[in-house]
Design an enzyme around this catalytic site. Structure first.
Site, short mmCIF file in Angstrom:
data_model
loop_
_atom_site.label_atom_id
_atom_site.label_comp_id
_atom_site.label_asym_id
_atom_site.label_seq_id
_atom_site.Cartn_x
_atom_site.Cartn_y
_atom_site.Cartn_z
N ARG A 122 44.04 30.95 48.72
CA ARG A 122 45.15 31.07 47.78
C ARG A 122 46.38 30.42 48.41
O ARG A 122 46.35 30.02 49.57
CB ARG A 122 45.42 32.54 47.43
CG ARG A 122 45.94 33.37 48.59
CD ARG A 122 46.21 34.81 48.13
NE ARG A 122 46.85 35.56 49.20
CZ ARG A 122 47.05 36.87 49.16
NH1 ARG A 122 46.66 37.58 48.13
NH2 ARG A 122 47.66 37.48 50.15
N ASN A 160 54.59 35.29 44.33
CA ASN A 160 54.18 36.44 45.13
C ASN A 160 54.45 36.13 46.58
O ASN A 160 54.01 35.10 47.10
CB ASN A 160 52.68 36.69 44.95
CG ASN A 160 52.24 38.00 45.58
OD1 ASN A 160 52.76 39.06 45.22
ND2 ASN A 160 51.32 37.94 46.52
N GLU A 161 55.20 36.99 47.23
CA GLU A 161 55.44 36.85 48.67
C GLU A 161 55.72 35.39 49.05
O GLU A 161 54.99 34.79 49.85
CB GLU A 161 54.25 37.39 49.47
CG GLU A 161 54.02 38.88 49.25
CD GLU A 161 52.95 39.47 50.17
OE1 GLU A 161 52.08 38.71 50.63
OE2 GLU A 161 53.00 40.68 50.43
N GLU A 314 54.24 46.74 46.95
CA GLU A 314 52.86 46.83 47.43
C GLU A 314 52.80 47.69 48.69
O GLU A 314 53.63 47.56 49.58
CB GLU A 314 52.34 45.45 47.84
CG GLU A 314 52.07 44.51 46.71
CD GLU A 314 51.49 43.20 47.24
OE1 GLU A 314 50.89 43.20 48.33
OE2 GLU A 314 51.66 42.18 46.58
N TRP A 322 42.81 43.08 56.39
CA TRP A 322 43.23 41.89 57.12
C TRP A 322 43.62 42.17 58.57
O TRP A 322 44.06 41.27 59.27
CB TRP A 322 44.35 41.15 56.38
CG TRP A 322 45.38 42.02 55.72
CD1 TRP A 322 45.43 42.34 54.40
CD2 TRP A 322 46.51 42.66 56.33
NE1 TRP A 322 46.51 43.16 54.13
CE2 TRP A 322 47.19 43.36 55.30
CE3 TRP A 322 47.02 42.74 57.64
CZ2 TRP A 322 48.35 44.11 55.54
CZ3 TRP A 322 48.16 43.48 57.87
CH2 TRP A 322 48.81 44.16 56.82
N GLU A 362 39.03 40.23 48.91
CA GLU A 362 39.65 41.55 49.07
C GLU A 362 38.73 42.69 48.65
O GLU A 362 39.18 43.79 48.34
CB GLU A 362 40.99 41.57 48.32
CG GLU A 362 41.95 40.58 48.97
CD GLU A 362 43.39 40.64 48.52
OE1 GLU A 362 43.60 40.67 47.30
OE2 GLU A 362 44.28 40.63 49.38
N PHE A 364 37.04 44.50 50.42
CA PHE A 364 37.09 45.67 51.31
C PHE A 364 38.51 46.18 51.54
O PHE A 364 38.79 46.88 52.50
CB PHE A 364 36.37 45.34 52.63
CG PHE A 364 34.96 44.92 52.37
CD1 PHE A 364 34.03 45.83 51.89
CD2 PHE A 364 34.57 43.59 52.50
CE1 PHE A 364 32.74 45.44 51.57
CE2 PHE A 364 33.29 43.18 52.18
CZ PHE A 364 32.36 44.11 51.71
N HIS A 365 39.39 45.83 50.63
CA HIS A 365 40.75 46.36 50.66
C HIS A 365 40.81 47.56 49.73
O HIS A 365 40.30 47.51 48.61
CB HIS A 365 41.73 45.27 50.17
CG HIS A 365 43.16 45.58 50.45
ND1 HIS A 365 43.83 46.61 49.83
CD2 HIS A 365 44.05 44.99 51.27
CE1 HIS A 365 45.09 46.63 50.27
NE2 HIS A 365 45.25 45.66 51.15
C1 GAL Z 1 49.69 41.02 50.04
C2 GAL Z 1 49.49 40.29 48.73
C3 GAL Z 1 48.54 41.01 47.82
C4 GAL Z 1 47.32 41.46 48.57
C5 GAL Z 1 47.76 42.32 49.72
C6 GAL Z 1 46.63 42.91 50.51
O1 GAL Z 1 50.13 40.14 51.01
O2 GAL Z 1 50.71 40.12 48.08
O3 GAL Z 1 48.18 40.15 46.77
O4 GAL Z 1 46.60 40.36 49.01
O5 GAL Z 1 48.55 41.54 50.59
O6 GAL Z 1 47.08 43.77 51.52
#
Ligand code: GAL
Length: 666
Positions: A122, A160-161, A314, A322, A362, A364-365
């Site tokens: 991404r 985003n970010e 978030e 991660w 993601e 496993f998030h």
């Molecule tokens: C952030 C991001 C989200 C998601 C998240 C996972 O950096 O904006 O889309 O990936 O991390 O922790």
């Protein structure tokens, strides 16, 4: 845009929300329609009233350039509206579809070494690429035209970010334009960059390139200006799209999610451009220091917003995916994390993400609805928290003013990092946290933000900044703009206490050394002169005026007092006899200087003494207890397992283990 209106509070009031909004990133494009129906039902059970929709949905919305598929989003927004769930609608420009890279390979970012960052993950865009910019504007226009008046949409989430950069030709062109605007002519740039050194003289702006792989250390002012350019260019990406939204609806609320202390964006410069401040923060349950980091970062958001409420956009409900080893939060940790942010002024508590992804990077998030479904303690705990927050008495309360201000200048941070510096032991973010620790441990609220806020406040207060703050702390003011010195001088002169950490005022805004040992005037205030910095091979002993001893490690400065008194002196090694911590009375106030890296024990002792001079009591709270004041409320968080006792308003309050109490202390 009005600067100080608390837009989030107005929005909550309009929506009839009593507590903070509670919500999540919602990515319905990853799921079939029948799952959407269950999503709505579960959102209701979890008291969710705010979702960010479609952050990464560009390829689904525009499967081919110029061909849009929006019916699914119409249905999602209508459904959410039918349940009174408010939408923060994303412009999905953080991640272009692969076709953009296929059709416009020059939209892909280039690394310093000239490599390409491809699609397959991404964020693969060059912020200065015309093709990317145009594609981002096109999808924005389509979404804004269609949804600007949709009753579910209460906020717009641009990108985003923001944190992308490129070192390629588009970046080079935009960087040159940025430099032309900053310097006007090439001689001014050559002077600022000190290009006499190493034969770097530039004939024309066209000779400039972004920092790329080079045989040896890159000119540090080139690096710093490029960092400033990157932040401005990302802000320009945001503004480009925010403008389209505001043209259609001047009352729209526009935001983007920050990342706390983030090296690629100077949020001190961005803060004026978002209607509602939003931040992403991922605590690490495996690291006890994570609480202090979160507290300081939330303080930064609160300060940037001048006390306005903000969005915790978030966080993770359990584990992230991660880190190397992803320890999940317990339900209790998640609850305390959310209340901490709320106590620091977050009036929207949101998560990444609502439903755990079933595939992709993601998988496993964690998410509010885990793979195992809603019949899990994870979902039940989240739903209980949603219900609990909805009844919070804190929402909408102005935090109240702080007595302490920490200066954190983003470009000073950036200027002090990189090759060719004195020592890597001096990290500004670590210094901020080390200096914050005694305040955090005592539950003393601290504002932290750019020095421009102090300067503005000094102007507004007509030279009486000391009416706003009792103590100003500069943990690491490596880069010093001359304009700050008279502000601090007035502050101290009229009774303020000033604490300056090591390597204060070493360079100016162009990274040119302040000559003469006075740190650009900062050390004059402190009544000391710096002869040279001195990274240490081994820790050395220092002795206080009361004969106490301690160790200083890694780094000291060779100081000489002029008008200050030494409070701690080095009593070992080649610098034996040199002052390390000094105090000077100036006008009605006091200036302290700490010329080295003290361990946490002695630093705590020094800061406690400095704070006491400003009549601030830093008596530590019980271990594992955190205290945050908001308005007339005091939120006491007990992260430990056992019952804790805290004195509030003359009473002893019991706080059970892994629990919180909301009280009052006046
Ligand atoms: C952030 C991001 C989200 C998601 C998240 C996972 O950096 O904006 O889309 O990936 O991390 O922790």
């Amino acid at each position: 845009m009005p600067q100080h209106r608390d837009e989030l509070s107005h929005l909550r009031a309009r929506c009839g929300a009593h507590g903070p909004f509670f919500g999540a990133d919602y990515n319905p494009e990853q799921w079939p329609r029948e799952v959407h129906a269950e999503d709505l039902e579960l959102m209701g059970r979890a008291h969710i009233d705010f979702v960010t929709v479609g952050v990464f949905s560009w390829a689904r919305l525009e499967p081919e350039p110029g061909r849009f598929d929006l019916e699914w989003l119409d249905a999602v927004l209508d459904d959410l509206h039918s349940r009174a769930i408010r939408v923060d609608l994303a412009l999905p420009v953080a991640s272009p579809p692969p076709w953009l890279g296929v059709l416009h390979p020059d939209s892909l970012p280039q690394t310093r070494s000239g490599g390409t960052l491809w699609w397959g993950s991404r964020n693969q865009f060059d912020p200065s690429s015309p093709a990317y910019r145009e594609a981002a504007r096109r999808i924005t226009r389509v979404l804004v035209d269609r949804y600007a008046d949709h009753p579910a949409v209460v906020m717009w989430h641009v990108g985003n970010e923001y944190g992308q950069l490129s070192h390629g030709e588009h970046a080079a062109r935009a960087f040159r334009d940025w430099l032309r605007r900053r310097y006007g002519d090439i001689d001014a740039l050559n002077r600022a960059w000190g290009t006499e050194v190493w034969s770097l003289g530039l004939r024309d702006f066209e000779d400039v390139i972004p920092p790329r792989d080079t045989p040896y250390i890159v000119n540090p002012t080139l690096e710093l200006d490029f960092a400033r350019f990157v932040s401005d260019e990302l802000l320009d990406c945001y503004l480009d799209l925010a403008r389209i939204i505001r043209e259609k609806n001047p009352h729209a609320l526009v935001t983007t999610n920050f990342m706390g202390f983030f090296p690629l964006a100077d949020y001190g410069a961005w803060m004026e451009h978002v209607d509602v401040l939003a931040d992403d923060h991922y605590t690490d349950p495996a690291d006890p220091a994570t609480r202090l980091t979160a507290s300081l970062t939330h303080s930064y958001l609160r300060t940037l917003g001048r006390g306005r409420s903000w969005v915790l956009m978030e966080q993770a409900v359990g584990a992230v995916n991660w880190r190397a080893h992803n320890v999940p939060k317990t339900a209790a940790q998640n609850r305390l994390d959310s209340w901490r942010a709320h106590a620091h002024g977050a009036d929207a508590i949101s998560y990444f993400q609502f439903r755990q992804a079933a595939s992709g990077p993601e998988t496993f998030h964690s998410a509010l609805v885990p793979h195992a479904g809603p019949d899990t303690s994870r979902f039940r705990a989240a739903a209980e928290l949603g219900e609990e927050l909805a009844a919070s008495p804190l929402a909408g309360q102005f935090p109240g003013s702080s007595r302490v201000f920490f200066v954190h200048d983003w470009d000073s941070w950036r200027a002090s990092a990189g090759r060719g510096r004195v020592s890597e032991a001096l990290d500004p973010i670590t210094q901020n946290e080390a200096y914050y620790s005694p305040f955090f441990r005592a539950g003393e609220r601290v504002d932290i933000g750019p020095s421009s806020l102090l300067i503005t406040q000094d102007d507004a207060a007509d030279g009486a900044l000391a009416d706003c703050y009792d103590l100003v702390v500069l943990p690491h003011q490596f880069l010093l703009r001359p304009a700050l010195v008279p502000v601090l001088e007035r502050f101290v002169g009229s009774g303020g206490t000033l604490l300056i950490g090591p390597l204060g005022g070493v360079v100016d805004q162009d990274l040119r050394a302040h000559l003469g040992g006075t740190g650009g005037g900062l050390l004059d205030l402190a009544g000391v002169l710096r002869e040279e910095p001195w990274p240490l091979a081994d820790a050395v002993t220092i002795t206080a005026v009361d004969s106490a001893t301690a160790q200083v490690h890694d780094f000291v400065e060779v100081l000489r007092t002029t008008t200050a008194q030494a409070r701690w002196t080095m009593t070992q090694g080649p610098l034996s006899g040199r002052p390390l911590v000094t105090r000077r009375e100036l006008g009605e106030g006091i200036v302290w200087y700490v010329g080295g890296l003290l361990g946490q024990g002695p630093l705590q002792a020094v800061i406690t003494e400095v704070a006491a001079e400003a009549a601030i009591d830093l008596a530590p709270l019980p271990e594992d207890v955190e205290l945050v004041r908001r308005g007339e409320h005091v939120v006491v968080l007990n992260h430990g397992q056992s019952l804790a006792h805290v004195h509030l308003g003359g009473q002893c309050v019991e706080v059970p283990g892994e629990d919180l109490v909301i009280g009052r202390d006046r």
